[in-house]
Structures are given as C-alpha cells and as structure tokens.
Scaffold this motif. Structure first.
Motif, PDB file in Angstrom:
ATOM      1  N   ILE A 190      63.958  26.039 -16.264  1.00  0.00           N
ATOM      2  CA  ILE A 190      63.328  25.604 -17.504  1.00  0.00           C
ATOM      3  C   ILE A 190      64.275  24.670 -18.236  1.00  0.00           C
ATOM      4  N   GLU A 191      63.757  23.555 -18.703  1.00  0.00           N
ATOM      5  CA  GLU A 191      64.533  22.583 -19.475  1.00  0.00           C
ATOM      6  C   GLU A 191      64.005  22.583 -20.901  1.00  0.00           C
ATOM      7  N   VAL A 192      64.874  22.926 -21.835  1.00  0.00           N
ATOM      8  CA  VAL A 192      64.486  23.066 -23.230  1.00  0.00           C
ATOM      9  C   VAL A 192      64.856  21.813 -24.008  1.00  0.00           C
ATOM     10  N   ALA A 193      63.897  21.265 -24.735  1.00  0.00           N
ATOM     11  CA  ALA A 193      64.135  20.101 -25.592  1.00  0.00           C
ATOM     12  C   ALA A 193      63.855  20.496 -27.035  1.00  0.00           C
ATOM     13  N   THR A 194      64.851  20.320 -27.893  1.00  0.00           N
ATOM     14  CA  THR A 194      64.649  20.623 -29.310  1.00  0.00           C
ATOM     15  C   THR A 194      64.534  19.349 -30.142  1.00  0.00           C
ATOM     16  N   TYR A 195      64.821  18.196 -29.538  1.00  0.00           N
ATOM     17  CA  TYR A 195      64.625  16.913 -30.220  1.00  0.00           C
ATOM     18  C   TYR A 195      63.257  16.360 -29.856  1.00  0.00           C
ATOM     19  N   MET A 196      62.425  16.111 -30.842  1.00  0.00           N
ATOM     20  CA  MET A 196      61.101  15.546 -30.642  1.00  0.00           C
ATOM     21  C   MET A 196      61.075  14.115 -31.180  1.00  0.00           C
ATOM     22  N   PHE A 197      60.730  13.171 -30.324  1.00  0.00           N
ATOM     23  CA  PHE A 197      60.616  11.784 -30.751  1.00  0.00           C
ATOM     24  C   PHE A 197      59.519  11.627 -31.803  1.00  0.00           C
ATOM     25  N   PRO A 198      59.721  10.785 -32.791  1.00  0.00           N
ATOM     26  CA  PRO A 198      58.622  10.444 -33.704  1.00  0.00           C
ATOM     27  C   PRO A 198      57.460   9.833 -32.920  1.00  0.00           C
ATOM     28  N   PRO A 199      56.219  10.166 -33.283  1.00  0.00           N
ATOM     29  CA  PRO A 199      55.055   9.666 -32.533  1.00  0.00           C
ATOM     30  C   PRO A 199      54.717   8.224 -32.902  1.00  0.00           C
ATOM     31  N   VAL A 200      55.677   7.340 -32.708  1.00  0.00           N
ATOM     32  CA  VAL A 200      55.500   5.936 -33.105  1.00  0.00           C
ATOM     33  C   VAL A 200      54.376   5.279 -32.315  1.00  0.00           C
ATOM     34  N   ARG A 201      54.300   5.576 -31.025  1.00  0.00           N
ATOM     35  CA  ARG A 201      53.242   4.984 -30.201  1.00  0.00           C
ATOM     36  C   ARG A 201      51.872   5.428 -30.668  1.00  0.00           C
ATOM     37  N   ARG A 202      51.732   6.727 -30.915  1.00  0.00           N
ATOM     38  CA  ARG A 202      50.432   7.269 -31.282  1.00  0.00           C
ATOM     39  C   ARG A 202      49.948   6.714 -32.620  1.00  0.00           C
ATOM     40  N   GLU A 203      50.886   6.518 -33.538  1.00  0.00           N
ATOM     41  CA  GLU A 203      50.525   6.104 -34.888  1.00  0.00           C
ATOM     42  C   GLU A 203      50.790   4.622 -35.143  1.00  0.00           C
ATOM     43  N   ASN A 204      50.927   3.846 -34.076  1.00  0.00           N
ATOM     44  CA  ASN A 204      51.097   2.396 -34.194  1.00  0.00           C
ATOM     45  C   ASN A 204      52.255   1.998 -35.105  1.00  0.00           C
ATOM     46  N   GLY A 205      53.367   2.705 -34.957  1.00  0.00           N
ATOM     47  CA  GLY A 205      54.579   2.319 -35.670  1.00  0.00           C
ATOM     48  C   GLY A 205      54.691   2.806 -37.093  1.00  0.00           C
ATOM     49  N   SER A 206      53.780   3.682 -37.531  1.00  0.00           N
ATOM     50  CA  SER A 206      53.824   4.122 -38.929  1.00  0.00           C
ATOM     51  C   SER A 206      54.614   5.407 -39.137  1.00  0.00           C
ATOM     52  N   MET A 207      55.208   5.959 -38.072  1.00  0.00           N
ATOM     53  CA  MET A 207      55.852   7.269 -38.178  1.00  0.00           C
ATOM     54  C   MET A 207      57.341   7.230 -37.830  1.00  0.00           C
ATOM     55  N   TYR A 208      58.006   6.123 -38.057  1.00  0.00           N
ATOM     56  CA  TYR A 208      59.434   6.054 -37.775  1.00  0.00           C
ATOM     57  C   TYR A 208      60.171   7.163 -38.525  1.00  0.00           C
ATOM     58  N   GLY A 209      60.979   7.917 -37.799  1.00  0.00           N
ATOM     59  CA  GLY A 209      61.790   8.961 -38.403  1.00  0.00           C
ATOM     60  C   GLY A 209      61.020  10.187 -38.848  1.00  0.00           C
ATOM     61  N   GLN A 210      59.756  10.295 -38.449  1.00  0.00           N
ATOM     62  CA  GLN A 210      58.935  11.423 -38.894  1.00  0.00           C
ATOM     63  C   GLN A 210      58.228  12.074 -37.711  1.00  0.00           C
ATOM     64  N   ASN A 211      58.055  13.381 -37.800  1.00  0.00           N
ATOM     65  CA  ASN A 211      57.234  14.108 -36.838  1.00  0.00           C
ATOM     66  C   ASN A 211      57.053  15.533 -37.362  1.00  0.00           C
ATOM     67  N   ASP A 212      56.097  16.229 -36.799  1.00  0.00           N
ATOM     68  CA  ASP A 212      55.932  17.642 -37.118  1.00  0.00           C
ATOM     69  C   ASP A 212      56.911  18.395 -36.225  1.00  0.00           C
ATOM     70  N   ARG A 213      58.158  18.449 -36.650  1.00  0.00           N
ATOM     71  CA  ARG A 213      59.228  18.986 -35.814  1.00  0.00           C
ATOM     72  C   ARG A 213      60.177  19.841 -36.648  1.00  0.00           C
ATOM     73  N   LEU A 214      61.113  20.485 -35.973  1.00  0.00           N
ATOM     74  CA  LEU A 214      62.123  21.269 -36.660  1.00  0.00           C
ATOM     75  C   LEU A 214      62.977  20.365 -37.545  1.00  0.00           C
ATOM     76  N   SER A 215      63.550  20.937 -38.584  1.00  0.00           N
ATOM     77  CA  SER A 215      64.550  20.187 -39.337  1.00  0.00           C
ATOM     78  C   SER A 215      65.721  19.913 -38.386  1.00  0.00           C
ATOM     79  N   PRO A 216      66.528  18.892 -38.647  1.00  0.00           N
ATOM     80  CA  PRO A 216      67.651  18.627 -37.742  1.00  0.00           C
ATOM     81  C   PRO A 216      68.592  19.825 -37.612  1.00  0.00           C
TER      82      PRO A 216
END
Length: 377
Positions: A190-216
């Motif tokens: 199992i490979e665990v990832a705790t960093y989630m990329f901002p969904p820039v592709r999905r939101e056409n560039g409007s979500m830089y630095g944002q996502n429904d993710r854990l705090s850093p």
C-alpha cells in the motif's frame, strides 16, 4: 544499480518513453471531494466525447514504436470506458506490461476472471476508507466499500496482482490504521499519499493552492504516522534522522533565499508522457502547462516537441535555494498547482514537511521504546 535502474537511466538519456499514462476518460462512479479530473458524461459530451478503441490503439502502437513497454490505463474510472476490454486486449497483443488504476467497485468475479486470462503487471486499487460510512462521506458511494473488499478477494483468488493506493483526506484520515492493516492482511503493498494536488484541471485553473484536503500540519503528521505503521524500524529511524536536519520555517528568510534555475528532474518528459482523454499529450498529468494536441500530430512528432520543451524548461521557485529542498522534494507541478505560477513558494508543502519533521521525531522515539521493550522481554 539494478537492471531496472539502468533501463530507466538509458531511457532518460536517449529520450525513450518507457512508460505512458493513458487517461481513457474523466468519468467516475465516485464523486471524491479532492479529485482533480472528474467530469460527468454530460460535460464530456459537451467537450467532444470520448475517444474510441481504434483511436487509443493507434496512439499506443505509435508509442510502442518509440519504445514504450509499461503503459498505464487510468481515468476517471477506466473500466467505465465502453471499449476498455478492446483497448486492454490490444495492448496485450502488443506484448505490453500493463498496469491499471481503478477504484475497484466495478470488479466482480467476471472481471477478475477476465483479467486472470491475461493478467496485468498489477491493478492499482485506490483504497478510500475502512467502512461504508467513510466511503459515503468521501466518495458519495457507501455501497462501494463492500464491493471493493469483494473485488480484492476475487482478484486474489484469480491470481491477479494487486497494489493499493491510499489518498488521505479529512474524511478518511481516521481510517488510516485500518486501511494499512487491511493491506497487510491481504498481503498487498500500500502506498499512502497525504499530499493532495489542488484540482486545477477540474476547475479550469480556479483552485490554485486549494482543495478539500488535510491542513498542511495534519498532512505532515499523517505522513509520518503512515510510515510508522508500515515501515521497518531501521528505515523509520533513518528517516527521522534525515528530518532532524529540517530547518524550522521561522529560521528562514524566504525573501533573502537565492533562487537558482531548476529543471524538471523526474521522468516526465524524459522517459514518460501522459495522454489525456481529449487527445492531448503532456509530460505530466498534474502539470498541463506544456501540451500538444494529437489531432494533427503523430505521437513521435509530439514526443519530440514535448522532450525539447521539457529540456528547455527552467523555473526558479524559492525552493531552489532552500536548505530543506532535499527533504521536501517539491516539483514544478506542485509549485504550479499551489502558486498559480512556477516561481512561487508552495507554502502548503513547507508547512506539511515542517510538521512531518516534528512527527518523525515523535514516532522514532516511540519506535525506540518499543524496540527496547521487545529486547527486555
């Protein structure tokens, strides 16, 4: 250096795309809150629809002629593509070593037995939680939990290799220990990832630095905890020692850090590429700043252009001169997605790794006490 390492080194030096990701569609039967690509079929149709098997296999044959050996079929949920089996069989007939990304919820006995006839190198199943409740909260599909558990059983019985990927978010972080225990129980990595990329592709560039993710800070703690749960003690203690050299953020003056030109240092654009569901080729699925349409280009011509752009690409984020760079491992895609440009400071990564540094020390101390206790028994 292993034979595999030598193979990848030679591929990078000679510009051979040993691997390629084929994003067959962005459609999925899950609605994960942090997803960077998902679209509905209505949105897909409005944007031109899906490419059929003939289109994909033509591009895959062209990639094979360039040296591709390890294709990855991904999505969305790739099994939802109406031509998935035809595409997969075509790759098998080319002699390819295939990997498949899937959420697992569609894999019943029929699918498992079909895969078993000509098995992939592995199926990468993303594990989203340890209960129906968690799947409902994160994926909007609570019933999928049981289906995924059954899928693992069916694939194991059929002899199909399984690897788990685990994306840790606010909705499933409480299940982290349970998910790792499940992977151990069924004897799959199992490979665990705790960093989630901002969904820039999905939101056409409007979500830089944002996502429904854990705090850093939470993401850094979860990273260290995941390693504590599954890594060998020697490795964990070594990781803690490496992170002892992490310079606290309040001791750094980022405005005075000297910036240096950096280049893309991963395999993207050097020995791998990505083709998205709309028929564009790019070096990395998370970094769409350089892409070429395959509508009027061969894969060979597009790959040549892509390599040239990748080699020429320079960026100078604050990371380039930061003493923590060897521990943060920031890349151009992370900087772009966090900052909206390639020369900023991805503060989320800074804070995430600062948190990981502190928690590695805590878990290392726990590990030492456990080792001492076991030695005295």
């Amino acid at each position: 250096m292993t034979v595999r390492d030598k193979l990848w080194k030679k591929a990078g030096q000679e510009g051979i795309p040993l691997t390629a990701a084929f994003e067959l569609l962005p459609v999925c039967n899950f609605t994960c809150k942090m997803c960077y690509v998902r679209k509905s079929m209505t949105e897909v149709q409005a944007l031109g629809g899906l490419k059929d098997a003939d289109w994909w296999l033509d591009k895959m044959r062209q990639a094979q002629e360039l040296g591709m050996l390890f294709p990855l079929l991904t999505g969305g949920e790739p099994l939802l593509h109406p031509d998935f089996r035809k595409i997969y069989d075509g790759l098998i007939n080319m002699g390819m070593q295939i990997s498949v990304n899937s959420n697992g919820s569609l894999i019943d006995r029929d699918w498992a037995q079909w895969f078993a006839k000509q098995p992939p190198v592995r199926i990468n199943l993303t594990l989203y939680g340890g209960s129906e409740d968690t799947y409902e909260k994160l994926c909007g599909n609570g019933a999928a939990f049981e289906k995924v558990c059954n899928a693992v059983q069916y694939l194991k019985e059929a002899g199909v290799p399984v690897k788990f990927n685990c994306s840790v978010t606010p909705q499933n972080v409480q299940d982290l220990e349970q998910m790792i225990a499940f992977a151990k129980k069924v004897e799959s990595p199992i490979e665990v990832a705790t960093y989630m990329f901002p969904p820039v592709r999905r939101e056409n560039g409007s979500m830089y630095g944002q996502n429904d993710r854990l705090s850093p800070e939470e993401a850094g703690k979860a990273r260290a905890y995941a390693d504590y749960l599954q890594a060998e003690p020697k490795w964990l203690l070594g990781q803690a020692e490496r992170f002892r050299h992490f310079v606290p953020l309040d001791q750094l003056n980022f405005e005075l850090i000297e910036r240096k030109d950096m280049r893309m240092h991963c395999r993207a654009g050097h020995s791998s590429f990505w083709i998205d569901w709309q028929g564009n080729i790019t070096n990395c699925g998370m970094f769409g700043s350089v892409e070429f349409s395959l509508k009027n280009r061969t894969v060979k011509d597009a790959w040549t252009e892509l390599r040239e752009c990748t080699h020429a690409m320079k960026y100078a984020p604050v990371c380039s001169g930061c003493p923590n760079l060897p521990l943060c491992h920031s890349c151009i895609a992370m900087v772009q997605n966090e900052c909206g440009n390639t020369d900023g400071r991805p503060e989320y990564l800074c804070r995430m790794n600062a948190s990981a540094a502190a928690h590695y020390q805590q878990y290392a101390e726990t590990c030492r006490r456990e080792l001492q206790h076991s030695e005295t028994e």
